[in-house]
Design an enzyme around this catalytic site. Structure first.
Site, PDB file in Angstrom:
ATOM      1  N   ARG A  74       0.829  -1.209   0.000  1.00 20.36           N
ATOM      2  CA  ARG A  74       0.000   0.000   0.000  1.00 20.36           C
ATOM      3  C   ARG A  74       0.869   1.267   0.000  1.00 20.36           C
ATOM      4  NH1 ARG A  74      -5.193  -0.341   0.744  1.00 20.36           N
ATOM      5  NH2 ARG A  74      -5.217  -2.366   1.744  1.00 20.36           N
ATOM      6  N   ILE A 101      -8.195   1.636  -0.007  1.00 19.38           N
ATOM      7  CA  ILE A 101      -7.932   2.259   1.301  1.00 19.38           C
ATOM      8  C   ILE A 101      -6.513   2.810   1.274  1.00 19.38           C
ATOM      9  CG2 ILE A 101      -7.609   1.755   3.757  1.00 19.38           C
ATOM     10  CD1 ILE A 101      -9.906  -0.305   3.438  1.00 19.38           C
ATOM     11  N   ASN A 116     -14.301  13.178  -0.359  1.00 14.78           N
ATOM     12  CA  ASN A 116     -14.818  11.917  -0.902  1.00 14.78           C
ATOM     13  C   ASN A 116     -16.330  12.007  -0.995  1.00 14.78           C
ATOM     14  OD1 ASN A 116     -14.847   9.059  -1.574  1.00 14.78           O
ATOM     15  ND2 ASN A 116     -15.604   8.693   0.501  1.00 14.78           N
ATOM     16  N   HIS A 118     -19.639   9.510  -0.621  1.00  9.60           N
ATOM     17  CA  HIS A 118     -20.032   8.186  -0.130  1.00  9.60           C
ATOM     18  C   HIS A 118     -21.541   8.030  -0.311  1.00  9.60           C
ATOM     19  CE1 HIS A 118     -19.780   4.541   2.255  1.00  9.60           C
ATOM     20  NE2 HIS A 118     -20.878   4.943   2.890  1.00  9.60           N
ATOM     21  N   GLU A 183     -25.995  12.215  -6.189  1.00  9.15           N
ATOM     22  CA  GLU A 183     -24.526  12.280  -6.079  1.00  9.15           C
ATOM     23  C   GLU A 183     -23.953  13.178  -7.174  1.00  9.15           C
ATOM     24  OE1 GLU A 183     -22.094   8.781  -5.530  1.00  9.15           O
ATOM     25  OE2 GLU A 183     -23.832   7.583  -5.013  1.00  9.15           O
TER      26      GLU A 183
HETATM   27  C1  GAR Z   1     -20.613   6.115  -6.222  1.00 13.69           C
HETATM   28  O1  GAR Z   1     -21.885   5.665  -5.839  1.00 13.69           O
HETATM   29  C2  GAR Z   1     -19.806   6.557  -5.011  1.00 13.69           C
HETATM   30  O2  GAR Z   1     -20.581   7.185  -4.037  1.00 13.69           O
HETATM   31  C3  GAR Z   1     -19.292   5.228  -4.518  1.00 13.69           C
HETATM   32  O3  GAR Z   1     -18.926   4.538  -5.687  1.00 13.69           O
HETATM   33  C4  GAR Z   1     -19.781   4.950  -6.758  1.00 13.69           C
HETATM   34  C5  GAR Z   1     -18.904   5.387  -7.904  1.00 13.69           C
HETATM   35  O4  GAR Z   1     -19.698   5.691  -9.025  1.00 13.69           O
HETATM   36  N1  GAR Z   1     -18.198   5.396  -3.623  1.00 13.69           N
HETATM   37  C6  GAR Z   1     -18.000   4.639  -2.555  1.00 13.69           C
HETATM   38  O5  GAR Z   1     -18.713   3.697  -2.261  1.00 13.69           O
HETATM   39  C7  GAR Z   1     -16.791   5.020  -1.711  1.00 13.69           C
HETATM   40  N2  GAR Z   1     -16.920   4.510  -0.387  1.00 13.69           N
HETATM   41  P1  GAR Z   1     -19.091   6.525 -10.219  1.00 13.69           P
HETATM   42  O6  GAR Z   1     -17.806   5.800 -10.635  1.00 13.69           O
HETATM   43  O7  GAR Z   1     -20.131   6.458 -11.295  1.00 13.69           O
HETATM   44  O8  GAR Z   1     -18.813   7.918  -9.747  1.00 13.69           O
END
Ligand code: GAR
Length: 222
Positions: A74, A101, A116, A118, A183
């Site tokens: 990592r 991570i 970020n 979420h 989002e």
């Molecule tokens: C989104 O729903 C984001 O919130 C989630 O991954 C997806 C990415 O979609 N992120 C997580 O779960 C992080 N903990 P995208 O590639 O279409 O933006």
């Protein structure tokens, strides 16, 4: 630009992705506006096959993969990421579906300069399968959160949230689709707040300028 007009330097932003990149696309689109306070200067993916890389390149953004599988651990992967961000003069990092991570050193190096998104109303439903978690808990409201990144996973001072109703008959896919619409709307608004100075970290919380607080209602409508 008209002579005498105020100029403000745009914050140089990198977006880190692992997959599809719909949030990345929404940030890139928002940043095309002349008055948006951030410029998307770089997209990095930890997976060479991430579909978002193709979309970033099509939008004319420098984009490349740093394949985490080619690093022994990592820390060395994070060091390569860090070097790339610094070489590009990045001031703020947006994680957009970046499913790795970080080492504690990387988080410390970018503390206060990394946000970020979420897919839940934090502090509820951390980790993965957040939509299934919400359905299992029987909540009537679900949503998404933009927050500063801290060492604890899916925690950190909250910049913005958007809520959606959970409807009878929802399954994880239908709920995920409803949240994703929010989002894609929330993240550009949250980045504008952070990069434009409308929101700033004060200790463990985010504080807002009075202008930003007034505009905030638009971010929370169902
Ligand atoms: C989104 O729903 C984001 O919130 C989630 O991954 C997806 C990415 O979609 N992120 C997580 O779960 C992080 N903990 P995208 O590639 O279409 O933006």
């Amino acid at each position: 630009m008209a002579s005498g007009a105020k100029t403000r330097t745009k914050t140089r932003v990198a977006i880190l992705i692992s997959g599809r990149g719909s949030n990345m696309v929404s940030l890139i689109a928002a940043a095309e506006a002349a008055d948006y306070p951030a410029a998307i200067a770089l997209v990095l993916a930890n997976r060479p096959e991430a579909p978002g890389l193709v979309l970033a390149k099509a939008a004319g953004i420098p984009a490349r993969a740093i394949d985490h599988k080619t690093f022994p651990d990592r820390e060395t992967f994070d060091a390569a990421l860090d070097a790339e961000l610094r070489a590009a003069g990045i001031e703020l990092v947006c994680l957009a579906g970046f499913m790795r991570i970080f080492s504690s050193g990387f988080v410390a190096a970018w503390a206060g300069r990394m946000i970020n998104i979420h897919p839940s109303l934090l502090p509820l439903f951390k980790g993965t399968h957040t939509h299934a978690q919400a359905l299992a808990a029987g909540v009537r409201l679900h949503g998404c959160t933009v927050h500063y990144v801290v060492p604890e996973l899916d925690a950190g001072p909250i910049v913005a949230q958007a809520a959606v109703p959970v409807r009878p008959g929802d399954d994880p896919a239908s709920l995920a689709a409803r949240v994703l619409v929010q989002e894609n709307r929330l993240y550009p608004a949250a980045l504008a707040l952070v990069a434009g100075g409308g929101a700033r970290l004060e200790g463990e919380r985010v504080v807002f300028t009075s202008d930003a607080a007034q505009a905030d209602g638009a971010l929370r409508s169902l």
